[in-house]
Design an enzyme around this catalytic site. Sequence first.
Site, short mmCIF file in Angstrom:
data_model
loop_
_atom_site.label_atom_id
_atom_site.label_comp_id
_atom_site.label_asym_id
_atom_site.label_seq_id
_atom_site.Cartn_x
_atom_site.Cartn_y
_atom_site.Cartn_z
N ASP A 122 -11.29 2.90 4.48
CA ASP A 122 -11.59 1.48 4.26
C ASP A 122 -13.10 1.25 4.26
O ASP A 122 -13.56 0.17 3.90
CB ASP A 122 -10.96 0.62 5.37
CG ASP A 122 -9.70 -0.10 4.90
OD1 ASP A 122 -9.48 -0.18 3.68
OD2 ASP A 122 -8.94 -0.56 5.77
N LYS A 173 0.85 -1.19 0.00
CA LYS A 173 0.00 0.00 0.00
C LYS A 173 0.88 1.25 0.00
O LYS A 173 0.62 2.21 -0.73
CB LYS A 173 -0.93 0.01 1.24
CG LYS A 173 -2.04 -1.02 1.14
CD LYS A 173 -2.81 -1.17 2.45
CE LYS A 173 -3.78 -2.35 2.36
NZ LYS A 173 -4.41 -2.70 3.63
N GLN A 200 -4.76 -1.99 9.82
CA GLN A 200 -4.54 -3.24 9.09
C GLN A 200 -5.10 -4.41 9.91
O GLN A 200 -4.79 -4.56 11.09
CB GLN A 200 -3.03 -3.42 8.82
CG GLN A 200 -2.68 -4.64 7.99
CD GLN A 200 -3.23 -4.58 6.56
OE1 GLN A 200 -3.25 -3.53 5.93
NE2 GLN A 200 -3.68 -5.72 6.06
#
Length: 297
Positions: A118, A51, A95
């Site tokens: 997200d 990422k 994460q």
Amino acid sequence: MTAQIIDGKSLAQKICSDLKQKISALNGNIPCLAVILVGDDEASRIYVRNKQKKAAEVGIDCHIIELSDSIGENALLETIDELNNNPEVNGIIVQLPLPQHLDTQKIIARISPDKDVDGFTPYNSGLLSSNNPDAFVSATPKGVLAMLQSINVNLCGKHAVVIGRSQIVGRPMGKLLLNHDCTVTITHSHTVDLPSITKTADIIVSACGQPQMIKSSWIKDGAIIIDVGINRTDGKLCGDIDFDDVKNKASYITPVPGGVGPMTIAMLLANTFEAFSRQKSHPQHHCCHGHDCHCSK
Ligand code: NDP
């Protein structure tokens, strides 16, 4: 019939080069993504590094906040509060998976909805459920939708079968397809006679993590097959779809690797740019209590 391949890698490259152009036009005022990484899970480290690499390519500043796997819940919540309140930070992701002792739902819910790139907070999940265009949509389902749109399929009235019901893929995928007028069936590990359901699907999106489970006998002629699964067998990556078997019956199919994976990262970066743009055009305070909070923080 031999299915046409939907090339996620090149579609993602195009999305990223568009983003890069938009960001370079900002004259140095660049979006910032904060990634919280707890513990030293090797797979998570690789995902996070990927990422960061892709973010750098498009000109997004990506900060990785590495925390020990023994961190307490309060300390982690405080870290999120600091990022929520930092006007230099436009997007925040945690994460997953988190170590067992941490309550994932509680941690995710602490992210300010306007930085929730997200799309995992209850707030954005609720907006998606009510088909509100302001929702930040989770990157993987958003990437799948972009792949379907890239082949100009008319989604209206199509029967879409989603395999898997996780918070990060299956559920938001089902909602997104419903919002685009598909008739959606969401299936899971307790679904009875899954092949009889997939056989009626115009579109199958598989996200169940079962290597090469879906065979040509499970699908109807001309179905569109999107494979979200990433599985490792004998050191090789494969999806949930038996690609070589299914490709002769489907009309379109996504490969693994080079399909949904690259699209997921591209969409995370697109969401970060979107968060940045919204925050610049509607500056508001960022506190830990969410979008409509009027506290004095
Ligand atoms: P989860 O393990 O959280 O969810 C898997 C889902 O699949 C569950 O809902 C489970 O049902 C269902 N399932 C499991 N076995 C079967 C079966 N035999 N038949 C029908 N349904 C089944 O996984 P994720 O959603 O996080 O990820 C799914 C896959 O997608 C994984 O391979 C993952 O690596 C990959 N992935 C890929 C991404 C990408 O960018 N390409 C991004 C995210 C994930 P139940 O709820 O009943 O347990």
